[in-house]
Scaffold this motif. Structure first.
Motif, PDB file in Angstrom:
ATOM      1  N   ASP A  10     146.067  -4.576 130.079  1.00  0.00           N
ATOM      2  CA  ASP A  10     147.063  -3.610 130.563  1.00  0.00           C
ATOM      3  C   ASP A  10     147.498  -2.660 129.452  1.00  0.00           C
ATOM      4  O   ASP A  10     147.583  -1.443 129.660  1.00  0.00           O
ATOM      5  N   LYS A  11     147.779  -3.212 128.285  1.00  0.00           N
ATOM      6  CA  LYS A  11     148.265  -2.393 127.170  1.00  0.00           C
ATOM      7  C   LYS A  11     147.220  -1.363 126.747  1.00  0.00           C
ATOM      8  O   LYS A  11     147.540  -0.191 126.552  1.00  0.00           O
ATOM      9  N   ALA A  14     146.530   1.281 129.650  1.00  0.00           N
ATOM     10  CA  ALA A  14     147.697   2.113 129.942  1.00  0.00           C
ATOM     11  C   ALA A  14     147.775   3.329 129.018  1.00  0.00           C
ATOM     12  O   ALA A  14     148.475   4.301 129.321  1.00  0.00           O
ATOM     13  N   GLU A  15     147.051   3.289 127.914  1.00  0.00           N
ATOM     14  CA  GLU A  15     147.041   4.420 126.990  1.00  0.00           C
ATOM     15  C   GLU A  15     146.213   5.589 127.512  1.00  0.00           C
ATOM     16  O   GLU A  15     146.321   6.705 127.017  1.00  0.00           O
ATOM     17  N   VAL A  19     146.938   6.387 134.357  1.00  0.00           N
ATOM     18  CA  VAL A  19     146.502   5.062 134.807  1.00  0.00           C
ATOM     19  C   VAL A  19     147.618   4.325 135.536  1.00  0.00           C
ATOM     20  O   VAL A  19     148.772   4.321 135.110  1.00  0.00           O
ATOM     21  N   THR A  20     147.253   3.698 136.641  1.00  0.00           N
ATOM     22  CA  THR A  20     148.134   2.787 137.367  1.00  0.00           C
ATOM     23  C   THR A  20     147.376   1.474 137.554  1.00  0.00           C
ATOM     24  O   THR A  20     146.144   1.443 137.482  1.00  0.00           O
ATOM     25  N   PHE A  21     148.123   0.414 137.787  1.00  0.00           N
ATOM     26  CA  PHE A  21     147.532  -0.903 137.977  1.00  0.00           C
ATOM     27  C   PHE A  21     147.970  -1.479 139.316  1.00  0.00           C
ATOM     28  O   PHE A  21     149.087  -1.239 139.768  1.00  0.00           O
ATOM     29  N   ALA A  30     142.538  -1.253 137.513  1.00  0.00           N
ATOM     30  CA  ALA A  30     143.049  -0.035 136.878  1.00  0.00           C
ATOM     31  C   ALA A  30     142.509   1.158 137.657  1.00  0.00           C
ATOM     32  O   ALA A  30     141.309   1.231 137.949  1.00  0.00           O
TER      33      ALA A  30
END
Length: 119
Positions: A10-11, A14-15, A19-21, A30
């Motif tokens: 996730d980390k 997310a960069e 992006v969404t999860f 993702a």
């Protein structure tokens, strides 16, 4: 970094812009602009699934621990099992390319809204 660890996955992802999860298909998915570009399976063995270009597809699927992704194979998606010879840096580069390939198919307006393109 271990991309097979959900928090680190996730980390890292997310960069990337826009992006969404979501949790679906027994995986951490993702998306960019509502379209899947990578997923991390919840089931063992852990695996990452992402889109790649035609040349990368041929190279990657020749490696141990990498195969055509079920349900995605016709669109050049690969499934990479934890323990494959790909390093975390290699995986991040391929996932970044997957993000770019999927984002390229979005409308210009949406890419601008997501911060992928400058208006």
């Amino acid at each position: 970094m271990n991309l097979y660890n959900r928090a680190q996955y996730d980390k890292a992802l997310a960069e990337l812009a826009g992006v969404t999860f979501v949790d679906q298909w027994d995986a951490r998915v993702a998306k960019v602009g509502g379209k899947v570009f990578c997923l991390l399976s919840d089931a063992m063995p852990l695996r990452l699934v992402f889109k790649c270009g035609e040349d990368s597809f041929d190279i990657l699927t020749a490696l141990e621990g990498v195969e055509q992704a079920a349900y995605f194979a016709k669109r050049q998606w690969v499934s990479v099992t934890e323990g494959s010879p790909l390093s975390a840096d290699d995986l991040l580069a391929y996932i970044g390319r997957s993000h770019a390939l999927v984002a390229k198919g979005l409308t210009k307006k949406l890419r601008v809204e997501l911060g992928i393109l400058e208006g």
